[in-house]
Structures are given as C-alpha cells and as structure tokens.
Design a protein around this motif. Structure first.
Motif, short mmCIF file in Angstrom:
data_model
loop_
_atom_site.label_atom_id
_atom_site.label_comp_id
_atom_site.label_asym_id
_atom_site.label_seq_id
_atom_site.Cartn_x
_atom_site.Cartn_y
_atom_site.Cartn_z
N GLU A 44 -6.55 -6.60 6.77
CA GLU A 44 -5.61 -6.90 5.68
C GLU A 44 -6.30 -6.84 4.33
O GLU A 44 -5.73 -6.34 3.35
CB GLU A 44 -4.98 -8.27 5.91
CG GLU A 44 -4.01 -8.30 7.10
CD GLU A 44 -3.49 -9.70 7.39
OE1 GLU A 44 -4.05 -10.67 6.83
OE2 GLU A 44 -2.53 -9.81 8.18
N ALA A 45 -7.54 -7.33 4.25
CA ALA A 45 -8.30 -7.27 3.00
C ALA A 45 -8.56 -5.82 2.61
O ALA A 45 -8.47 -5.45 1.43
CB ALA A 45 -9.61 -8.03 3.14
N LEU A 46 -8.88 -4.98 3.60
CA LEU A 46 -9.12 -3.56 3.33
C LEU A 46 -7.84 -2.88 2.87
O LEU A 46 -7.85 -2.06 1.94
CB LEU A 46 -9.68 -2.88 4.57
CG LEU A 46 -9.96 -1.37 4.44
CD1 LEU A 46 -10.99 -1.11 3.36
CD2 LEU A 46 -10.44 -0.80 5.77
N CYS A 47 -6.72 -3.21 3.50
CA CYS A 47 -5.43 -2.64 3.08
C CYS A 47 -5.15 -2.97 1.62
O CYS A 47 -4.71 -2.11 0.85
CB CYS A 47 -4.30 -3.17 3.97
SG CYS A 47 -4.22 -2.42 5.60
N THR A 48 -5.39 -4.22 1.25
CA THR A 48 -5.17 -4.63 -0.14
C THR A 48 -6.04 -3.81 -1.09
O THR A 48 -5.57 -3.35 -2.13
CB THR A 48 -5.47 -6.13 -0.31
OG1 THR A 48 -4.61 -6.87 0.54
CG2 THR A 48 -5.26 -6.57 -1.75
N ARG A 49 -7.31 -3.63 -0.71
CA ARG A 49 -8.23 -2.87 -1.57
C ARG A 49 -7.78 -1.42 -1.72
O ARG A 49 -7.94 -0.81 -2.78
CB ARG A 49 -9.64 -2.92 -0.98
CG ARG A 49 -10.72 -2.35 -1.90
CD ARG A 49 -12.07 -2.37 -1.23
NE ARG A 49 -12.36 -3.68 -0.68
CZ ARG A 49 -13.15 -3.88 0.36
NH1 ARG A 49 -13.70 -2.86 1.00
NH2 ARG A 49 -13.38 -5.10 0.80
N LEU A 50 -7.19 -0.87 -0.66
CA LEU A 50 -6.78 0.55 -0.67
C LEU A 50 -5.33 0.74 -1.13
O LEU A 50 -4.81 1.84 -1.02
CB LEU A 50 -6.95 1.13 0.74
CG LEU A 50 -8.38 1.17 1.29
CD1 LEU A 50 -8.38 1.62 2.74
CD2 LEU A 50 -9.28 2.07 0.44
N ASN A 51 -4.70 -0.34 -1.61
CA ASN A 51 -3.30 -0.28 -2.07
C ASN A 51 -2.34 0.12 -0.95
O ASN A 51 -1.40 0.88 -1.16
CB ASN A 51 -3.17 0.70 -3.25
CG ASN A 51 -3.98 0.26 -4.45
OD1 ASN A 51 -3.89 -0.88 -4.88
ND2 ASN A 51 -4.80 1.16 -4.97
N ILE A 52 -2.61 -0.41 0.24
CA ILE A 52 -1.76 -0.17 1.40
C ILE A 52 -1.17 -1.51 1.82
O ILE A 52 -1.87 -2.52 1.86
CB ILE A 52 -2.58 0.44 2.58
CG1 ILE A 52 -3.19 1.78 2.17
CG2 ILE A 52 -1.71 0.61 3.81
CD1 ILE A 52 -4.19 2.32 3.17
N LYS A 53 0.11 -1.52 2.14
CA LYS A 53 0.73 -2.76 2.59
C LYS A 53 0.08 -3.22 3.89
O LYS A 53 -0.05 -2.42 4.83
CB LYS A 53 2.24 -2.56 2.80
CG LYS A 53 3.01 -2.30 1.51
CD LYS A 53 4.49 -2.10 1.79
CE LYS A 53 5.24 -1.83 0.49
NZ LYS A 53 6.69 -1.59 0.73
N PRO A 54 -0.33 -4.49 3.99
CA PRO A 54 -0.99 -4.97 5.21
C PRO A 54 -0.17 -4.76 6.48
O PRO A 54 -0.73 -4.57 7.56
CB PRO A 54 -1.19 -6.46 4.93
CG PRO A 54 -1.29 -6.55 3.44
CD PRO A 54 -0.34 -5.50 2.92
N ARG A 55 1.16 -4.75 6.36
CA ARG A 55 2.00 -4.52 7.54
C ARG A 55 1.90 -3.09 8.04
O ARG A 55 2.32 -2.79 9.16
CB ARG A 55 3.46 -4.81 7.20
CG ARG A 55 3.84 -6.28 7.16
CD ARG A 55 3.93 -6.90 8.53
NE ARG A 55 4.76 -6.16 9.47
CZ ARG A 55 4.90 -6.47 10.74
NH1 ARG A 55 4.24 -7.52 11.22
NH2 ARG A 55 5.67 -5.77 11.54
N ARG A 56 1.32 -2.22 7.24
CA ARG A 56 1.26 -0.80 7.60
C ARG A 56 0.50 -0.59 8.90
O ARG A 56 0.89 0.23 9.73
CB ARG A 56 0.60 -0.02 6.46
CG ARG A 56 0.60 1.50 6.65
CD ARG A 56 1.96 2.07 6.38
NE ARG A 56 1.91 3.52 6.24
CZ ARG A 56 2.46 4.38 7.09
NH1 ARG A 56 3.11 3.94 8.16
NH2 ARG A 56 2.38 5.67 6.88
N PHE A 57 -0.60 -1.31 9.08
CA PHE A 57 -1.39 -1.17 10.30
C PHE A 57 -0.58 -1.61 11.51
O PHE A 57 -0.54 -0.92 12.53
CB PHE A 57 -2.67 -1.99 10.19
CG PHE A 57 -3.54 -1.97 11.41
CD1 PHE A 57 -4.46 -0.97 11.60
CD2 PHE A 57 -3.42 -2.95 12.39
CE1 PHE A 57 -5.26 -0.94 12.74
CE2 PHE A 57 -4.20 -2.94 13.53
CZ PHE A 57 -5.13 -1.93 13.70
N VAL A 58 0.05 -2.76 11.40
CA VAL A 58 0.84 -3.30 12.52
C VAL A 58 1.97 -2.34 12.88
O VAL A 58 2.21 -2.04 14.06
CB VAL A 58 1.41 -4.69 12.16
CG1 VAL A 58 2.26 -5.22 13.30
CG2 VAL A 58 0.27 -5.65 11.84
#
Length: 736
Positions: A699-713
C-alpha cells in the motif's frame, strides 16, 4: 527508588517502560518491546524509565543544546510566573541529562507531537511530546525533579493549555526557506517510472554521496548484532554517542533518528510525516528545499516543459478558451483539440493550397480521460453550442423547403403532370455517430466535407455497413488520406463514387478501454497512428463559479469564425463557390522546406537506430499533420484570405510536434500493455515490489507510485496478475 516511581506512574495510568541505562556511555543498553505488555516488568538490571506518551499525559521538551540562549527555559518560567503563576501548580518539571527540561502536563485534548520553537537553523528547541513518542524520565541517571512530582499534576483547562503553547511558540526563531506543508508522499505524476528506476538502481557510491551531502557519516566502531541489517550513521557535528540514522543499503532506505535533522522525517517527528523510511529521491526532496523540480534536475531527469501551443489561436479566442475551461472545469487541451477538429471539419475541401503532397484538411483526434472528465462537453462547447441557433434556423428553412416541395408535388399529381424535382436535402456538416454507408451517401452530394464525432470511440467499430464483418476501420483508414473514393458492386447501378472524400473524426474514450480500440493489430496496421491523442486525468472542479456568466460559452469571435466556415462549406457544396486559395508567402517557403526535410532526416535516423516498427509508422503518419496545421492556423487567422507566413510555419511545427509526442507517449503505453498483458500502472507496481512484501508495504508503494492501494487487491482477480504472486501468510506475499 525506581520501584516506587514505577509503581506510582503505573497507578496514575502512565505507560512506563523500564530500561537499563549505561551510565558510562549515557545511553540505554537496549530498548524493550513496548508493544508487548508482558515485556514491561522491572528487571534487576533496570535503572531508568521511559514514558510512552498517551492517556492525556504529555510534556514540553526544552532541548537547550540546540540554542545559544541557555537562559531560554528560565525566561519561559519567568513569563509564566509573572502572568499565570497558578498554572505551575498543575505541572511537573524535571531536568534532563543534557541540561534541558521536561514540563509534564495532563490535558484531555492533546494533539499529536508537534514542534513549537526552533533555532535559526530549524533545530528543535521546544516541542510538545504526546500521543505516541517515548520520553526518558526521572529517575533515569542524569534526570532530576525540578518542580513538584508527577503525582502533583492536575488537569489543565483549555485556556491554560493554549497559554502554555503560545508562550512556547514565542521563542521560535526559525523561518524555513521551504514550505513545511510539502511532504514526500508520492512521486510527481508522470515521472513515477523514472524516479522509481532511480531509487531502485542507484549505485552504492551515489547513495553514499547523498548521505554525505546531508551530513550523515558511518560510525566506524559501532557494535552490530548478528541480526542487524542496517549500517549505523551519525550526524556531522553531533556530540551524542547514539545513532543519528540507520541506513539499509540493500533496500536503499534511510531511517533518521536525530531530532537535530528536523528538516527530514525523523524518529521524533515521524507522526507528522506519512513516510519515514526514505528512498534516495525522498532524501533529495527534503535536502533540496522540498522541490521536486530540483530533485529531477539533480538526478538528470529532463522535465517535460513543453506546454500546449495555445498561441496558435487568435488572442480573443485563446482567452475565451481558458475562461470556458475554468468555468466548466474542462481540460483546455480537450477544448483546443475539439476546436481544431471543428475548423478542419468545416474547412474540408473548401480550401486548397500549393503545399506538397496534396495537403488535405482532415484531422483524426482522440480524447482520453476517465468517465465524466469532459470529452463530450468539449465537443459541445467548441462546436455544437456555437452553432445551435444557426442550426435551429436551418432546420426551420429545411422544413419550409420540404413543405413547399410536398405542395408542388401534390399540385403536379392533381394535374397529372410529371414531377421530377428532387427532394430537398438537409445540409449536414457534422454527424454524431452514423454508418459508413451514410457518410458515403452524404459526401456524394455534400462535397465540402464533414466532421464525425463518436462519444464512445468503440462505436466506430460498428459504423460499417457494407462488409460482412461490419468493420469500419478499413474505411476510416482510407478516409484519413482523402481523395477519390469508389465502391464497386456486382450490380453496376449501385456503384458509388465520392470525388473527394473529406471526413474529420473526433472520438472520446476511457484509458481502460484503449486496448479494446487499439489492439496490437490496429497499432501495427497504422490505424491508431492517424489519431492525434490527448489525455487527461480527473480535474478538480472549480467551486467559485457562476452558472449564468457569459464566459461559460465561447466568445463571439469564435462563433463568427465557424459561422463563416459553415457558410462557405454550404455554398461550396451547392456548387455556388469555388475553394478558397491559401496563399504561401515566399518568406515562408524556406521555413516550410526546412521542416519538411527535418521530417525526412528524423525518419532516416529512426530507421538507422532500428526503433520499433510502430514508432516509425506513427511518426510517418503524424508527419502529414505539419502541412495540414499550416492550413488550419492560416484559416483561423483569416478565413477570408488565409495566408501561410513564417510565423504560421513555425507555429504549425510546434503544434505538430506537441501532438506527435503526446500520441507517441500514449501509443507506447498501449503497445507495452499489449506486449506484457498488463496495464502501465500494474506493470510499474510489479517491477517495484520486492521479492517478499506485506500488504502494508504494498500500500505504501502504491501511494508512492500514484496508484490506488485497492488496485493490487482488485488486480489479483486477474489470472495473469494472480499467478505472479504467492500468498505465504496472512497479508504477506512472495513474487513468483
């Protein structure tokens, strides 16, 4: 002593953490696991205490080693004693091992830890520690009671608490040269790939150079435990024997512990920062004044400073375009693109010049944005709304013509006379969706040209009506070049010929649907290469707007321009007017020749460098737009007597290169998705995830990359994405 104090503090509801303090080195031998209540009992070797602030307890920390004014605390005390001496009865004050002070208080509305006063360099002098940070306290060696005891503390009122904070802030000397609200949470949009590559691939020497630049140096004689994965660093000039930072070279991350490095997220202020574990680019962000532009300049990333060349529009129209964009919260590049398409649609075959390659007034454009970002509103603002009254008038005239035609036919029938007068035909310069058969039929009678708008680009795949597969792609692929168009049928009476096919195409779509429109075959075939592509993310809506202001509609100068083009197209289609000649000045010809040759040189360079076929194909198709834009800008400047000057030649090149680069960037993402099977954001996420990671780290990496954390799930539902990972425990994954 320590047993009594430990019991007293515990009875008060304070979370106490016993420690063993090294009196020689003046630091704890080791820290306890204060998240585990079973590990907080007193041991025989414990001779000190820490307090985990919380339960409405907090303290003002006076760090006097960071100020030249060693009397600062006594000045603070003097103010309190003179103005509100009763407050001192509510407080417990202790002196610290470094000559500082802790002013303990009890207040039910304590915030998170915050700095209240700093010296000229920004080093913390007075801070409020509460709700999380741990604080060494009496009877730890070196700490002593100065005023009252912890048992004497009573609750502060709102007024008393605010007064203490205000007096403390009075001693602040620091005026930061940076904006303290700016914090490194995520990479700047558009540069996620470049910055993540930098953080991931930075060399040991470069990483060490950054640490040196911020004043951190390895501690040569530090005693490491077997399990330690970090290297201990100390701040330059620090008199403390403790660690200033832990550096994890394998992960290329830094954790700063020194309170003196207050410009950076550190152990003392980490509650104020979303990200404490700093990669190289984040360290540079704080070191270089919290400006990402300076970070990218330092790294060597060339920032895209090319903005859309709005100066191609006459000044009044340019101003109006920005006003409409602001009032309606629309992307100005979408408005500009829709405006160019409107002019090309109306200019059609009605304008010609002596430019080479039979320059056509044809434009294919694609606006890409999430739902409700304003693709259709851009079309309406630049085309439909300005023509609304004119088209209503034309509708009435057409209805009158049909009525008269019916009367004439009825009269002829009543007199049993032949009636050969053709049925009136409505003038259609624009169509919103349609079929290729319809477009061909219309262009047989209306040779001036037309514009076609598809709100959802995928509907173009169903616009065909003359082939078994109902595919319109081949039709529009040919339509891009214009010229004579012939349909041959087995029944010769049904043959159709359009002397000069001229259709400009404008479409809108969402980023997630691009792959459906432009698959690998359509990129390689060159269909996608014919489109000018412009993309937008969600736009923040303007709140202070007036729904009745006249600036919500394009200016009169824009309406006058398209009215004139509309009228000329209609007269040309009827055969009443010849095409207008676009004049090319002698001064412009050398400029046009230079850019024409530059296109060929660039094409040869691409071949020599063996770039991807789709890149060469796209640039080749895009090159047709240079001369087309010369037509367009000259018509916008003066539709009655269009002239291509040296200024027009230069402006057309800027416009052509802007669209070419925008299109290449978008097509590159589509091509990579077709190759890898993953969209750009998921591919970026996969590339940057470590071999083993937790959900929190993801989730921290998603935030850094401007990706919604739910995207992985959500993506884990995709088989092609799911098979890249293995869940080895709850919330823990491993890359396959």
């Amino acid at each position: 002593m320590i047993h009594e104090t430990y019991a007293e503090y515990t009875d008060l509801g304070i979370k106490v953490i016993p420690i063993e303090w090294d009196t020689t080195n003046k630091q704890p031998v080791s820290h306890r696991n204060w998240s585990n209540p079973d590990d907080l009992a007193l041991r025989p070797s414990d001779n000190g205490l820490m307090i985990l602030t919380g339960n409405n307890y907090g303290c003002l920390d006076f760090d006097l080693k960071n100020t030249k004014d060693k009397e600062l605390f006594h000045k603070w005390m003097a103010i309190i004693s003179n103005e509100a001496p009763e407050i001192l009865n509510n407080l417990f004050i202790e002196q610290t091992r470094n000559g500082g002070y802790h002013v303990w208080m009890y207040y039910k509305h304590l915030p998170k830890k915050q700095q209240l006063a700093a010296n000229h360099e920004g080093n913390e002098v007075i801070a409020l520690y509460c709700n999380g940070p741990v604080v060494y306290t009496y009877p730890t060696p070196g700490y002593s009671e100065f005023h009252q005891s912890m048992a004497d503390i009573t609750e502060l009122t709102v007024e008393q608490y605010n007064y203490l904070i205000e007096v403390s802030q009075y001693f602040n000397e620091y005026k930061p040269a940076y904006d303290p609200t700016k914090k490194a949470i995520n990479y700047p949009k558009g540069y996620e790939q470049q910055l993540s590559d930098y953080d991931k691939n930075i060399t040991e020497d470069s990483f060490e150079a950054i640490l040196t630049a911020i004043g951190l140096f390895p501690i040569p004689d530090y005693h490491y435990r077997k399990a330690d994965k970090f290297r201990a660093y100390r701040r330059q000039g620090s008199a403390s024997v403790g660690i200033s930072a832990k550096v994890y070279h394998a992960a290329k991350r830094v954790l700063i512990f020194s309170a003196s490095m207050d410009n950076f997220p550190n152990w003392h202020n980490k509650e104020e920062y979303p990200e404490w574990s700093l990669p190289a680019s984040f360290i540079l962000f704080y070191h270089l004044g919290r400006e990402w532009d300076k970070v990218m300049q330092h790294i060597g990333i060339v920032k895209d400073t090319k903005s859309y060349p709005y100066e191609i529009f006459p000044q009044d129209i340019q101003r109006s375009l920005f006003e409409v964009a602001n009032e309606k919260s629309l992307h100005p590049e979408f408005l500009a693109t829709a405006g160019l398409w409107t002019i090309f649609s109306l200019a059609g075959n009605c304008f010609s010049s002596d430019l080479p390659d039979e320059t056509k007034n044809i434009l294919f454009a694609l606006m890409i944005a999430p739902v409700s970002v304003g693709k259709t509103p851009a079309f309406k603002a630049m085309c439909e709304t300005p023509l609304k009254d004119l088209l209503a008038k034309e509708d009435k005239e057409y209805e009158e013509e049909v009525k008269n035609w019916n009367l004439q036919r009825a009269d002829a029938n009543s007199r049993k006379e032949p009636f050969n007068k053709p049925h009136p035909k409505r003038f259609h310069p624009f169509a919103v969706d349609g079929t290729t058969e319809g477009y061909i039929s219309l262009m047989q009678d209306q040779q001036g040209g037309m514009g076609v708008y598809h709100d959802e680009a995928e509907t173009i795949l169903n616009a065909g009506a003359h082939k078994a597969n109902n595919d319109a792609i081949s039709f529009f692929t040919q339509a891009f070049s214009g010229g004579r168009y012939t349909q041959i049928r087995a029944d010769r009476s049904k043959e159709r010929v359009v002397k000069s096919l001229n259709i400009s195409l404008l479409m809108g779509t969402q980023p997630a649907r691009l792959k459906n429109l432009f698959g690998a075959d359509r990129i390689q075939s060159g269909f996608a290469s014919r489109f000018l592509m412009v993309q937008s993310d969600y736009i923040k809506l303007q709140e202070e707007v007036d729904p009745f202001t006249p600036t919500r509609a394009m200016c009169q100068e824009w309406s006058d321009l398209i009215f004139e083009l509309y009228k000329h197209n209609k007269e040309f289609s009827k055969g009443d007017k010849p095409p207008r000649k676009i004049i090319v000045t002698d001064e412009a010809k050398p400029i046009l020749t230079k850019y024409y040759r530059q296109q060929r040189k660039d094409a040869n360079d691409r071949k020599a460098n063996s770039v991807e076929d789709y890149v060469m194909g796209t640039e080749a198709k895009m090159s047709a737009y240079y001369f087309r834009f010369c037509h367009l800008i000259s018509i916008m400047q003066n539709p009655m007597v269009p002239v291509i000057t040296t200024k027009v030649a230069h402006q057309a090149w800027q416009l052509y290169r802007w669209y070419a680069e925008s299109t290449m960037h978008i097509l590159g993402s589509i091509y990579e998705e077709n190759e890898s099977g993953l969209p750009t954001d998921l591919r970026l996420l996969v590339d940057n995830l470590p071999a083993k990671f937790t959900t929190k780290e993801m989730e921290a990496l998603c935030t850094r990359l401007n990706i919604k954390p739910r995207r992985f799930v959500d993506a884990m539902r995709r088989q092609d994405f799911q098979r890249m990972f293995k869940r080895i425990a709850h919330g823990v994954y491993e890359k396959m």
